[in-house]
Design a protein around this motif. Structure first.
Motif, PDB file in Angstrom:
ATOM      1  N   SER A 369      35.316  15.383  52.249  1.00 21.54           N
ATOM      2  CA  SER A 369      34.445  15.210  51.078  1.00 21.54           C
ATOM      3  C   SER A 369      33.259  16.163  51.091  1.00 21.54           C
ATOM      4  CB  SER A 369      33.944  13.762  51.001  1.00 21.54           C
ATOM      5  OG  SER A 369      33.048  13.479  52.062  1.00 21.54           O
ATOM      6  N   TRP A 370      32.972  16.790  52.227  1.00 18.12           N
ATOM      7  CA  TRP A 370      31.860  17.741  52.311  1.00 18.12           C
ATOM      8  C   TRP A 370      32.245  19.145  51.869  1.00 18.12           C
ATOM      9  CZ3 TRP A 370      30.406  16.747  58.163  1.00 18.12           C
ATOM     10  CH2 TRP A 370      30.012  15.415  58.325  1.00 18.12           C
ATOM     11  N   GLN A 371      33.549  19.438  51.797  1.00 14.56           N
ATOM     12  CA  GLN A 371      33.997  20.825  51.775  1.00 14.56           C
ATOM     13  C   GLN A 371      33.688  21.575  50.484  1.00 14.56           C
ATOM     14  OE1 GLN A 371      35.007  22.152  54.682  1.00 14.56           O
ATOM     15  NE2 GLN A 371      34.576  20.073  55.439  1.00 14.56           N
ATOM     16  N   PHE A 372      33.853  20.934  49.344  1.00 14.49           N
ATOM     17  CA  PHE A 372      33.759  21.652  48.067  1.00 14.49           C
ATOM     18  C   PHE A 372      32.719  21.007  47.154  1.00 14.49           C
ATOM     19  CE2 PHE A 372      38.164  21.823  49.652  1.00 14.49           C
ATOM     20  CZ  PHE A 372      38.291  23.190  49.859  1.00 14.49           C
ATOM     21  N   PHE A 373      31.948  21.834  46.486  1.00 13.84           N
ATOM     22  CA  PHE A 373      30.971  21.403  45.474  1.00 13.84           C
ATOM     23  C   PHE A 373      29.889  20.510  46.096  1.00 13.84           C
ATOM     24  CE2 PHE A 373      35.094  21.788  43.249  1.00 13.84           C
ATOM     25  CZ  PHE A 373      34.805  22.902  42.470  1.00 13.84           C
ATOM     26  N   PHE A 487      36.097  29.987  37.139  1.00 14.27           N
ATOM     27  CA  PHE A 487      34.655  29.781  37.304  1.00 14.27           C
ATOM     28  C   PHE A 487      34.347  28.753  38.395  1.00 14.27           C
ATOM     29  CE2 PHE A 487      30.689  27.636  35.702  1.00 14.27           C
ATOM     30  CZ  PHE A 487      29.832  28.672  36.002  1.00 14.27           C
ATOM     31  N   LEU A 488      35.213  27.750  38.548  1.00 19.97           N
ATOM     32  CA  LEU A 488      34.935  26.644  39.477  1.00 19.97           C
ATOM     33  C   LEU A 488      34.728  27.101  40.926  1.00 19.97           C
ATOM     34  CD1 LEU A 488      37.189  23.698  38.230  1.00 19.97           C
ATOM     35  CD2 LEU A 488      34.688  23.797  38.301  1.00 19.97           C
ATOM     36  N   PRO A 489      35.536  27.995  41.492  1.00 22.78           N
ATOM     37  CA  PRO A 489      35.269  28.437  42.868  1.00 22.78           C
ATOM     38  C   PRO A 489      33.897  29.072  43.033  1.00 22.78           C
ATOM     39  CG  PRO A 489      37.472  29.110  42.184  1.00 22.78           C
ATOM     40  CD  PRO A 489      36.780  28.591  40.970  1.00 22.78           C
ATOM     41  N   PHE A 490      33.402  29.725  41.971  1.00 22.94           N
ATOM     42  CA  PHE A 490      32.081  30.338  42.050  1.00 22.94           C
ATOM     43  C   PHE A 490      30.972  29.297  41.879  1.00 22.94           C
ATOM     44  CE2 PHE A 490      34.927  33.812  41.053  1.00 22.94           C
ATOM     45  CZ  PHE A 490      34.510  34.783  41.958  1.00 22.94           C
TER      46      PHE A 490
END
Length: 887
Positions: A369-373, A487-490
């Motif tokens: 849960s820490w990895q993305f966003f 756009f989401l990865p950025f």
């Protein structure tokens, strides 16, 4: 009639679809333009490396980074299992880094390896997607999937952490991603089990990677499955296959447990694992004898040995006894114990150290849960509740990941089977094999970074799956969705940037040098663990232009007695002590290039081991007056003076210095358990007290019975003969915290401090708090408040001290008012209100101060400020009384 029948037949055949299973490709397809693919891969590499360089640490970080940089700089032997290939790579880069500080060079090495890992994430993603491409026109889907997967993983939480500090998991990621890509290259080229040269290369990289981190083998079963996948596809349809599988499985399990028990009695605890592996390889050799020649098997064995050969560095270098020589693996027994990590105990995946559900939910999925966003950063930017952002991020990550897995399965079941094998081994199997306990000393998210890497690929597939679904239905929607998923990865990158920007963070460096610079010349200091030992080792051994050196003046010129008590300890080294120190300094001057090499570091946890005690004697000049036999057998022989024991009755221990009268006694209560490290500390103190200054770092949780004989001087407590709780040398304490210590980046809000940093910074706060308390006891409210406010700057839980600060301001304000400094006094009272508006005593205190000083213009507005926070009716009563007094 014939025409009508033909028409009906044509209509029927239009509705007949070919069986998709037979249409699926077992291999990547040649529809990807090699030049375009290479250019995109290089762009991904350069972009990622640039961001890593901008954010990487310029010095050491906490935990293992300081040790890895130091060992790379001096060619040392780090903690088991040694990670020899990483240390050799670090040393190679350090040698050819010329005048660039070694910390910068080795940190950059991690960034470089991570950037390569990201590039190969792109390349293997393209290979997997190409398995279902129909022509060159669809190649853009493969490029896009690879690009999105690469950017997602490059700037995920754990992966990015590993890329900006000296950490072996960067090399692990590179090794694994390279192997996955090479495996798909082999799948693309092979027929049956041809192109065995590629398989040999993969085997070599596996075991070369083993020298970076032993979990490089985690995906080996997946590679094996892919290699035999075409044969399995046919074999599973036969009854004999399942019979053999059951027999082999049961047989291997029996072999494992049988030899595991034999290993315990023969002092080879891993014997079960070895025999299991040999049995499994034997089955492979037997069934593949017609496809793989004996020559290839022998070459495979050779490549395994060559890959593992980096471990001989540990054996050879250890014999030369470098400054860091953990485990001292210079004999066959010590070497095997070291490489097999027996220092940490033998762990079996079949004996659970915590429930598997706990390991999945509270460890693997929590770290996931820490990895993305980063929800905290995004919620601050959007001014939206963090819980909502976290929920939305979880939905995106889950939906794209599972959606991508489903999309891959529908597009090409073989591609899915290949990748699922990798994912299974990196996630569920990894959790089971690692078998982490529920009492780990730190978060272990780095063990599962490979699984998060693979999940990023599925997220990318989920993204192109949406595009693929919409492209034949709605062009505008396709463009909009494509823009969003790219756009989401950025967005993820932007949300993680602040947390991963270490370019101005020198907290770990300062922590180590502040401990060193607290100590008198030739001191011995006991430290606790990684975060107070590795920074100190680094500061001593590695040249860092950002380091600052300071040696406190000796207390020899200061009075020995104050009010009849010996407050200052005169040190009188014996001739032997001088010779030992001279010998130690010669050794360190040859090996180390940092600051304060005169200081001896004695790590409490390592004092449980004979090799470390010998190292302190031989290379640190520590007197230790016990025969070698007592040291060597401290963990095995009850007759050893260092063998753990329980105190049978209350026992007094007298410590005597060199100067007459410099002595004291400590008492060990009946039932006290003394371990090897405790007995070693006692022996060191007995043999060195009065000859060298002795300290405990404030990070040590246990002073082994000497707690009441410690005098605080900031980041260290000095051993003194006087007995009292909460002793401190105020002159030296103030000098250290005001003039000697560096606090770079601590007060810089642009530098992120994680939980571990904030916890360690509390020790600075404690030093300032002691100074505040002393000033308060002397009636010096100005300094009491000044140092308390500084203390709060360092302390994580600031709010709990606001009440005390408010009371200090209140007392100080009254004191000023009584001395006719009314304006300053009311400024203090206003600060008292600011820090604790709800304190009921403040209302009456302000009323009394106003009435006493007749400063109604100051007191009445201050009371009115408190109305929203307290009983407004009561406050108005006080205000009315003051108004009547003014009239």
């Amino acid at each position: 009639m014939n025409t009508r029948i033909k028409s009906q037949i044509l209509d029927l055949t239009k509705n007949i679809k070919p069986k998709r299973y037979n249409m699926m490709n077992l291999k990547p397809q040649p529809f990807v333009n090699k030049r375009t693919n290479l250019i995109i891969g290089l762009v991904v590499f350069v972009f990622t490396l640039l961001i890593y360089y901008l954010t990487m640490a310029r010095s050491l970080s906490f935990w293992d980074a300081g040790e890895y940089i130091t060992c790379s700089s001096i060619l040392g032997v780090p903690h088991p299992p040694g990670n020899p290939f990483y240390i050799l790579l670090g040393r190679f880069f350090a040698i050819f880094g010329f005048s660039i500080p070694h910390a910068l060079v080795v940190n950059f090495l991690s960034g470089l390896l991570s950037a390569f890992a990201v590039m190969f994430t792109y390349f293997f993603s393209v290979k997997f997607v190409s398995m279902w491409l129909k022509d060159e026109k669809e190649a853009y889907l493969a490029y896009l999937a690879g690009f999105i997967a690469a950017i997602y993983i490059a700037f995920s939480y754990t992966f990015w952490n590993n890329a900006i500090e000296a950490e072996v998991y960067s090399g692990l990621a590179f090794t694994i991603n390279l192997i996955v890509w090479l495996t798909m290259i082999w799948v693309e080229k092979s027929e049956g089990l041809s192109h065995q040269n590629l398989l040999l290369l993969i085997i070599y990289i596996f075991f070369l990677g083993f020298g970076i981190h032993q979990t490089s083998l985690q995906i080996a079963p997946a590679v094996l499955l892919i290699a035999v996948y075409p044969m399995l596809k046919e074999a599973i349809r036969t009854a004999s296959f399942w019979k053999r599988t059951i027999v082999y499985t049961v047989g291997l399990i029996v072999i494992y447990f049988l030899f595991m028990n034999l290993g315990k009695t023969s002092h080879i605890p891993d014997l079960g694992k070895y025999m299991f592996s040999i049995g499994f390889v034997g089955i492979l050799v037997y069934h593949l004898k017609d496809r793989i020649s004996t020559k290839v098997w022998l070459l495979a064995l050779l490549f395994i040995l060559v890959g593992l050969s980096t471990h001989f560095f540990l054996f050879i270098r250890s014999e030369h006894r470098p400054f860091i020589n953990e485990g001292y693996p210079h004999t066959i027994k010590l070497f095997t114990d070291y490489v097999l990590r027996r220092q940490y105990g033998v762990v079996s995946m079949f004996i659970r150290r915590a429930s598997f559900w706990y390991q999945m939910k509270d460890q693997f999925l929590t770290y996931f849960s820490w990895q993305f966003f980063n929800s905290e950063i995004i919620s601050q930017f959007l001014k939206t509740p963090q819980m909502f952002i976290q929920f939305l991020a979880n939905i995106i990550v889950t939906f794209l990941g599972f959606g991508g897995a489903y999309y891959q399965y529908k597009k090409n079941k073989h591609s899915f089977a290949y990748f699922f094998a990798f994912m299974f081994m990196a996630s569920i199997a990894m959790v089971f094999v690692m078998n982490l306990s529920d009492t780990e000393v730190r978060e272990r998210d780095y063990f599962y970074v490979t699984a998060y890497n693979f999940w990023a690929f599925w997220m990318a597939l989920g993204s192109i799956g949406l595009i693929d679904y919409l492209r034949k239905r709605n062009k505008a929607a396709t463009v909009a969705v494509a823009a969003i998923v790219i756009f989401l990865p950025f967005v993820n990158l932007s949300s993680q940037y602040f947390q991963h920007d270490r370019s101005r963070e020198y907290i770990a460096l300062d922590y180590g040098q502040n401990i060193l610079n607290s100590l008198e010349k030739d001191a011995i200091v006991f430290t606790n663990g990684d975060n107070d030992t590795f920074p100190v080792w680094y500061a001593q051994a590695v040249y860092d232009p950002a380091a600052i050196e300071y040696t406190p003046p000796s207390n020899d010129s200061l009075p020995d007695e104050v009010d009849g008590k010996l407050y200052y300890v005169d040190v009188s080294p014996s001739e032997r002590t001088k010779q030992d120190i001279e010998r130690a300094m010669k050794f360190k001057n040859e090996q180390c290039f940092g600051i304060r090499k005169d200081v001896t570091i004695a790590n409490l946890s390592l004092l449980n081991t004979p090799w470390y005690i010998h190292q302190l004697i031989d290379h640190e000049g520590v007197e230790f007056n016990l025969p070698d036999a007592h040291i060597d057998l401290c963990q095995d022989n009850p007759n050893s003076a260092l063998y753990p024991k329980q105190v049978p009755k209350d026992t007094n221990l007298k410590i005597k210095g060199v100067i007459p009268g410099d002595e004291f006694t400590i008492t060990f209560k009946k039932g006290t358990v003394l371990y090897v490290k405790d007995l070693a500390v006692i022996q060191i103190i007995k043999d060195n007290y009065g000859k060298r200054p002795i300290y405990f770092a404030v990070t040590t949780p246990d002073a082994i019975g000497f707690e009441d004989h410690l005098r605080n001087e900031g980041m260290v407590d000095r051993l003194v003969p006087t007995k009292d709780k909460n002793q401190f040398d105020m002159e030296r304490l103030v000098t250290n915290i005001d003039s000697v210590y560096s606090y770079r980046a601590v007060m810089d809000d642009a530098v992120y401090k994680d939980h571990n940093m904030r916890r360690l910074l509390n020790n600075y706060g404690a030093a300032f708090m002691r100074t505040s308390q002393f000033a308060h006891s002397q009636g010096d409210y100005y300094n009491a408040i000044k140092y308390m406010e500084k203390a709060i700057d360092f302390i994580d839980n600031k709010a709990r001290f606001y009440d005390g600060l408010s009371k200090l301001y209140l007392e100080g304000g009254f004191n000023l008012i009584e001395n006719d400094k009314t304006d300053e006094g009311f400024d203090y009272l206003e600060n008292a209100v600011y820090y604790n508006r709800k304190d009921r005593e403040l209302v009456q205190a302000i009323f009394q101060a106003t009435a006493y000083s007749e400063a109604y213009d100051k007191g009445i507005p201050l009371l009115n400020k408190m109305k929203p926070y307290q009983d407004s009716v009561l406050i108005q009563t006080y205000v009315d009384r003051l108004e009547s007094m003014r009239k």
